[in-house]
Design an enzyme around this catalytic site. Structure first.
Site, PDB file in Angstrom:
ATOM      1  N   TYR A  11      -2.658 -55.856 -47.931  1.00  0.00           N
ATOM      2  CA  TYR A  11      -3.082 -57.253 -47.773  1.00  0.00           C
ATOM      3  C   TYR A  11      -2.215 -58.212 -48.604  1.00  0.00           C
ATOM      4  CZ  TYR A  11      -6.217 -61.295 -48.434  1.00  0.00           C
ATOM      5  OH  TYR A  11      -6.750 -62.547 -48.519  1.00  0.00           O
ATOM      6  N   LEU A  83      -5.381 -47.751 -55.035  1.00  0.00           N
ATOM      7  CA  LEU A  83      -6.688 -47.795 -54.376  1.00  0.00           C
ATOM      8  C   LEU A  83      -7.498 -48.875 -55.076  1.00  0.00           C
ATOM      9  CD1 LEU A  83      -7.330 -43.941 -54.136  1.00  0.00           C
ATOM     10  CD2 LEU A  83      -6.343 -45.466 -52.393  1.00  0.00           C
ATOM     11  N   SER A 124      -6.090 -57.176 -62.504  1.00  0.00           N
ATOM     12  CA  SER A 124      -7.272 -57.809 -61.915  1.00  0.00           C
ATOM     13  C   SER A 124      -8.101 -58.485 -62.995  1.00  0.00           C
ATOM     14  CB  SER A 124      -8.111 -56.714 -61.241  1.00  0.00           C
ATOM     15  OG  SER A 124      -9.402 -57.189 -60.949  1.00  0.00           O
ATOM     16  N   TYR A 149     -12.229 -47.889 -61.132  1.00  0.00           N
ATOM     17  CA  TYR A 149     -11.137 -48.721 -60.625  1.00  0.00           C
ATOM     18  C   TYR A 149     -10.639 -49.665 -61.713  1.00  0.00           C
ATOM     19  CZ  TYR A 149      -8.988 -52.850 -58.576  1.00  0.00           C
ATOM     20  OH  TYR A 149      -8.143 -53.900 -58.336  1.00  0.00           O
ATOM     21  N   LYS A 153      -6.898 -50.165 -64.160  1.00  0.00           N
ATOM     22  CA  LYS A 153      -6.099 -51.373 -64.453  1.00  0.00           C
ATOM     23  C   LYS A 153      -5.945 -51.552 -65.957  1.00  0.00           C
ATOM     24  CE  LYS A 153      -5.529 -52.636 -60.157  1.00  0.00           C
ATOM     25  NZ  LYS A 153      -4.221 -52.389 -59.509  1.00  0.00           N
ATOM     26  N   ASN A 199     -16.202 -56.816 -49.932  1.00  0.00           N
ATOM     27  CA  ASN A 199     -16.013 -58.145 -50.510  1.00  0.00           C
ATOM     28  C   ASN A 199     -16.576 -59.226 -49.601  1.00  0.00           C
ATOM     29  OD1 ASN A 199     -13.131 -56.593 -51.530  1.00  0.00           O
ATOM     30  ND2 ASN A 199     -14.508 -57.466 -53.041  1.00  0.00           N
ATOM     31  N   ARG A 231     -17.428 -67.434 -58.146  1.00  0.00           N
ATOM     32  CA  ARG A 231     -16.152 -66.722 -58.297  1.00  0.00           C
ATOM     33  C   ARG A 231     -14.988 -67.683 -58.095  1.00  0.00           C
ATOM     34  NH1 ARG A 231     -19.203 -63.652 -59.921  1.00  0.00           N
ATOM     35  NH2 ARG A 231     -19.553 -61.462 -59.432  1.00  0.00           N
ATOM     36  N   ASP A 296     -22.644 -57.053 -60.874  1.00  0.00           N
ATOM     37  CA  ASP A 296     -22.122 -58.402 -60.612  1.00  0.00           C
ATOM     38  C   ASP A 296     -22.358 -59.332 -61.801  1.00  0.00           C
ATOM     39  OD1 ASP A 296     -21.002 -58.056 -58.134  1.00  0.00           O
ATOM     40  OD2 ASP A 296     -22.754 -58.743 -57.015  1.00  0.00           O
TER      41      ASP A 296
HETATM   42  P1  NAD Z   1      -4.356 -52.941 -50.033  1.00  0.00           P
HETATM   43  O1  NAD Z   1      -5.136 -51.687 -50.035  1.00  0.00           O
HETATM   44  O2  NAD Z   1      -4.428 -53.824 -48.843  1.00  0.00           O
HETATM   45  O3  NAD Z   1      -2.820 -52.631 -50.327  1.00  0.00           O
HETATM   46  C1  NAD Z   1      -2.404 -51.542 -51.132  1.00  0.00           C
HETATM   47  C2  NAD Z   1      -1.317 -50.792 -50.370  1.00  0.00           C
HETATM   48  O4  NAD Z   1      -0.891 -49.694 -51.176  1.00  0.00           O
HETATM   49  C3  NAD Z   1      -1.803 -50.231 -49.040  1.00  0.00           C
HETATM   50  O5  NAD Z   1      -0.920 -50.610 -48.009  1.00  0.00           O
HETATM   51  C4  NAD Z   1      -1.814 -48.721 -49.254  1.00  0.00           C
HETATM   52  O6  NAD Z   1      -1.513 -48.014 -48.082  1.00  0.00           O
HETATM   53  C5  NAD Z   1      -0.740 -48.568 -50.326  1.00  0.00           C
HETATM   54  N1  NAD Z   1      -0.909 -47.365 -51.155  1.00  0.00           N
HETATM   55  C6  NAD Z   1      -2.034 -46.938 -51.782  1.00  0.00           C
HETATM   56  N2  NAD Z   1      -1.781 -45.800 -52.454  1.00  0.00           N
HETATM   57  C7  NAD Z   1      -0.466 -45.512 -52.262  1.00  0.00           C
HETATM   58  C8  NAD Z   1       0.390 -44.465 -52.708  1.00  0.00           C
HETATM   59  N3  NAD Z   1      -0.079 -43.471 -53.472  1.00  0.00           N
HETATM   60  N4  NAD Z   1       1.687 -44.485 -52.337  1.00  0.00           N
HETATM   61  C9  NAD Z   1       2.169 -45.483 -51.552  1.00  0.00           C
HETATM   62  N5  NAD Z   1       1.392 -46.491 -51.086  1.00  0.00           N
HETATM   63  C10 NAD Z   1       0.095 -46.508 -51.446  1.00  0.00           C
HETATM   64  O7  NAD Z   1      -4.781 -53.756 -51.351  1.00  0.00           O
HETATM   65  P2  NAD Z   1      -4.465 -55.257 -51.773  1.00  0.00           P
HETATM   66  O8  NAD Z   1      -5.720 -56.039 -51.651  1.00  0.00           O
HETATM   67  O9  NAD Z   1      -3.241 -55.737 -51.101  1.00  0.00           O
HETATM   68  O10 NAD Z   1      -4.218 -55.037 -53.328  1.00  0.00           O
HETATM   69  C11 NAD Z   1      -2.917 -54.854 -53.851  1.00  0.00           C
HETATM   70  C12 NAD Z   1      -3.011 -54.588 -55.343  1.00  0.00           C
HETATM   71  O11 NAD Z   1      -3.689 -55.686 -55.968  1.00  0.00           O
HETATM   72  C13 NAD Z   1      -3.823 -53.341 -55.708  1.00  0.00           C
HETATM   73  O12 NAD Z   1      -3.197 -52.723 -56.811  1.00  0.00           O
HETATM   74  C14 NAD Z   1      -5.168 -53.897 -56.105  1.00  0.00           C
HETATM   75  O13 NAD Z   1      -5.837 -53.066 -57.015  1.00  0.00           O
HETATM   76  C15 NAD Z   1      -4.776 -55.209 -56.742  1.00  0.00           C
HETATM   77  N6  NAD Z   1      -5.858 -56.204 -56.721  1.00  0.00           N
HETATM   78  C16 NAD Z   1      -6.435 -56.533 -55.525  1.00  0.00           C
HETATM   79  C17 NAD Z   1      -7.486 -57.449 -55.502  1.00  0.00           C
HETATM   80  C18 NAD Z   1      -8.152 -57.801 -54.200  1.00  0.00           C
HETATM   81  O14 NAD Z   1      -9.249 -58.339 -54.240  1.00  0.00           O
HETATM   82  N7  NAD Z   1      -7.559 -57.547 -53.045  1.00  0.00           N
HETATM   83  C19 NAD Z   1      -7.926 -58.031 -56.698  1.00  0.00           C
HETATM   84  C20 NAD Z   1      -7.292 -57.692 -57.897  1.00  0.00           C
HETATM   85  C21 NAD Z   1      -6.258 -56.769 -57.895  1.00  0.00           C
HETATM   86  C1  UD1 Z   2     -15.408 -57.342 -56.687  1.00  0.00           C
HETATM   87  C2  UD1 Z   2     -15.401 -56.274 -57.751  1.00  0.00           C
HETATM   88  C3  UD1 Z   2     -14.280 -56.575 -58.757  1.00  0.00           C
HETATM   89  C4  UD1 Z   2     -12.942 -56.679 -58.036  1.00  0.00           C
HETATM   90  C5  UD1 Z   2     -13.026 -57.726 -56.918  1.00  0.00           C
HETATM   91  C6  UD1 Z   2     -11.761 -57.717 -56.094  1.00  0.00           C
HETATM   92  C7  UD1 Z   2     -17.708 -55.425 -57.921  1.00  0.00           C
HETATM   93  C8  UD1 Z   2     -18.928 -55.347 -58.791  1.00  0.00           C
HETATM   94  N1  UD1 Z   2     -16.701 -56.195 -58.399  1.00  0.00           N
HETATM   95  O1  UD1 Z   2     -15.581 -58.548 -57.350  1.00  0.00           O
HETATM   96  O2  UD1 Z   2     -14.210 -55.572 -59.751  1.00  0.00           O
HETATM   97  O3  UD1 Z   2     -11.914 -57.047 -58.946  1.00  0.00           O
HETATM   98  O4  UD1 Z   2     -14.128 -57.400 -56.049  1.00  0.00           O
HETATM   99  O5  UD1 Z   2     -11.717 -58.830 -55.275  1.00  0.00           O
HETATM  100  O6  UD1 Z   2     -17.631 -54.810 -56.875  1.00  0.00           O
HETATM  101  N2  UD1 Z   2     -21.445 -60.863 -52.093  1.00  0.00           N
HETATM  102  C9  UD1 Z   2     -22.574 -61.003 -51.309  1.00  0.00           C
HETATM  103  N3  UD1 Z   2     -22.671 -60.278 -50.159  1.00  0.00           N
HETATM  104  C10 UD1 Z   2     -21.679 -59.413 -49.750  1.00  0.00           C
HETATM  105  C11 UD1 Z   2     -20.520 -59.288 -50.560  1.00  0.00           C
HETATM  106  C12 UD1 Z   2     -20.444 -60.009 -51.730  1.00  0.00           C
HETATM  107  O7  UD1 Z   2     -23.475 -61.773 -51.645  1.00  0.00           O
HETATM  108  O8  UD1 Z   2     -21.828 -58.775 -48.708  1.00  0.00           O
HETATM  109  C13 UD1 Z   2     -21.340 -61.649 -53.329  1.00  0.00           C
HETATM  110  C14 UD1 Z   2     -21.232 -60.794 -54.574  1.00  0.00           C
HETATM  111  O9  UD1 Z   2     -22.486 -60.492 -55.096  1.00  0.00           O
HETATM  112  C15 UD1 Z   2     -20.435 -61.713 -55.492  1.00  0.00           C
HETATM  113  C16 UD1 Z   2     -19.571 -62.547 -54.540  1.00  0.00           C
HETATM  114  O10 UD1 Z   2     -20.175 -62.415 -53.261  1.00  0.00           O
HETATM  115  O11 UD1 Z   2     -21.307 -62.567 -56.152  1.00  0.00           O
HETATM  116  C17 UD1 Z   2     -18.148 -62.063 -54.476  1.00  0.00           C
HETATM  117  O12 UD1 Z   2     -18.157 -60.670 -54.221  1.00  0.00           O
HETATM  118  P1  UD1 Z   2     -16.824 -59.827 -54.000  1.00  0.00           P
HETATM  119  O13 UD1 Z   2     -16.013 -60.449 -52.941  1.00  0.00           O
HETATM  120  O14 UD1 Z   2     -17.202 -58.401 -53.841  1.00  0.00           O
HETATM  121  O15 UD1 Z   2     -16.000 -60.050 -55.363  1.00  0.00           O
HETATM  122  P2  UD1 Z   2     -16.408 -59.766 -56.888  1.00  0.00           P
HETATM  123  O16 UD1 Z   2     -17.844 -59.467 -57.028  1.00  0.00           O
HETATM  124  O17 UD1 Z   2     -15.887 -60.879 -57.711  1.00  0.00           O
END
Ligand code: NAD
Ligand code: UD1
Length: 339
Positions: A11, A83, A124, A149, A153, A199, A231, A296
């Site tokens: 993503y 992951l 994160s 998870y 980090k 999410n 958030r 949460d």
């Molecule tokens: P995503 O799952 O969409 O992308 C991660 C990619 O890494 C995927 O395409 C997956 O196939 C690949 N991957 C996973 N394990 C692998 C491996 N062992 N070797 C090669 N490729 C591998 O996730 P994202 O939302 O794009 O997140 C990217 C990074 O940002 C992650 O490290 C995630 O923890 C971090 N992050 C994401 C969020 C969020 O809410 N999306 C928030 C904070 C941090």
């Molecule tokens: C979650 C993770 C956080 C991670 C982040 C990545 C948990 C406890 N926390 O955070 O560690 O870094 O995702 O983006 O999982 N909500 C609803 N209904 C739903 C889904 C979510 O009400 O079906 C609410 C949640 O309670 C929260 C808000 O929406 O208050 C945002 O939720 P979410 O998108 O999962 O993000 P985080 O909770 O911030």
């Protein structure tokens, strides 16, 4: 620069690839497609007008990683691969530790062996743990997390600090993302979660497109203005721009490790986001209020001042932009990259 993007099919990685190419960088993607679809690559090539080299392998395999670095010179690595599902990480913690730490070890060893100095790492806001009142600043210590998870980090941040202390020529940027949402304005790439979304934003989008019956709001009795959690939602396009800015900055900084929050500094409630999405779709969306979700925090948002000042970067997109762009992606691709 010639940039290796790990997890570039995912993503956030995919949106960053588009902006890296637009900024004039040469991009090479490595991704195992563990949580993404090969179909994203064609969309990226259409958006960038470039052929994008892709290496499909698991980065926990050090020998394959080493071979890639031996074959191709890189100036920098942006490390997204990992992951990321908090709930799943409690069910299969070993997979999370093995994958998130293992991919980082392979990349760090290969960088060391081949003299690659610059690394941008996806951390994160989860490393702020159960802090008191936001906004959260980068100098809050100690970092800690409440899920396996999140602990990966925290551990990787510490490992990066140790590796940089031993090799001060490194330039490492740790980016702590708040809540990434939204999609590319073209509607051709976006978030495509496997199974039931954890999410908020992808869940609302799937309700809007008819894939889920209704949103369950996890609690409306929090000590916030409307009782739902707040958030710091950041548009993935602003987030991607933060990576390009961090890469530019790493080429100039003296310190081996820099930490930057990527957020807007504004909190939005669950109801606030739901109503914004309803505006984007043009009608109300079915929802019920359910119990709180364990773990949460009532409120979380960034202090983005350090990133604003040091990266010359700030967010530009509004909550309405985030909803409009998510809806364009979701309505044109109701089943994600499957169709
Ligand atoms: P995503 O799952 O969409 O992308 C991660 C990619 O890494 C995927 O395409 C997956 O196939 C690949 N991957 C996973 N394990 C692998 C491996 N062992 N070797 C090669 N490729 C591998 O996730 P994202 O939302 O794009 O997140 C990217 C990074 O940002 C992650 O490290 C995630 O923890 C971090 N992050 C994401 C969020 C969020 O809410 N999306 C928030 C904070 C941090
Ligand atoms: C979650 C993770 C956080 C991670 C982040 C990545 C948990 C406890 N926390 O955070 O560690 O870094 O995702 O983006 O999982 N909500 C609803 N209904 C739903 C889904 C979510 O009400 O079906 C609410 C949640 O309670 C929260 C808000 O929406 O208050 C945002 O939720 P979410 O998108 O999962 O993000 P985080 O909770 O911030």
């Amino acid at each position: 620069m010639r940039v290796l993007v790990s997890g570039g099919a995912g993503y956030i990685g995919s949106h960053t690839v588009v902006q890296l190419v637009a900024a004039g960088h040469d991009v090479v993607i490595v991704d195992s497609f563990a949580n993404s679809k090969p179909a994203v690559i064609g969309r990226l090539e259409a958006l960038t007008g470039r052929h994008l080299p892709v290496h499909a392998f698991d980065l926990t395999d050090y020998d394959k990683t080493e071979r890639l670095f031996a074959d191709e010179p890189f100036d920098a690595v942006i490390h997204f691969a990992g992951l990321k599902a908090v709930g799943e990480s409690a069910q299969i913690p070993l997979d999370y530790y093995e994958n998130n730490l293992g991919t980082s070890f392979s990349l760090l060893r290969a960088m060391q062996r081949h003299g690659v100095r610059m690394l941008v790492f996806s951390s994160s806001a989860t490393v702020y743990g159960e802090r008191g009142a936001p906004p959260y600043r980068e100098d809050f210590e100690p970092i800690e997390a409440t899920s396996p998870y999140g602990r990966t980090k925290v551990m990787i941040e510490h490992i990066l600090g140790d590796v940089a202390a031993a090799n001060p020529a490194l330039r490492i940027g740790i980016l702590r993302y708040f809540n990434p949402v939204g999609a590319h304005p073209s509607g051709t790439i976006g978030e495509d979660p496997q199974g039931i979304p954890n999410n908020l934003m992808p869940f609302i989008a799937q309700v809007a497109v008819g894939r889920r019956e209704r949103l369950v709001v996890f609690g409306d009795d929090y000590p916030t203005a409307d009782g739902t959690c707040e958030r710091d939602y950041i548009h993935v396009e602003d987030l991607a721009a933060g990576h390009v800015a961090a890469l530019n900055r790493l080429a100039q900084v003296e310190a081996p490790v820099s930490v930057w929050n990527l957020g807007t500094g504004q909190g939005t409630s669950v109801f606030g986001m739901l109503h914004a999405f309803e505006r984007a779709v043009g009608h109300e969306l079915p929802h019920v209020v359910g119990p709180r979700r364990a773990g949460d925090q009532p409120r979380s948002w960034a202090d983005p001042a350090k990133a604003n000042a040091e990266l010359g970067w700030r967010t530009e997109k509004t909550i309405d932009d985030m909803c409009a762009d998510t809806w364009r992606w979701q309505s044109r691709n109701p089943t994600g990259y499957e169709d």
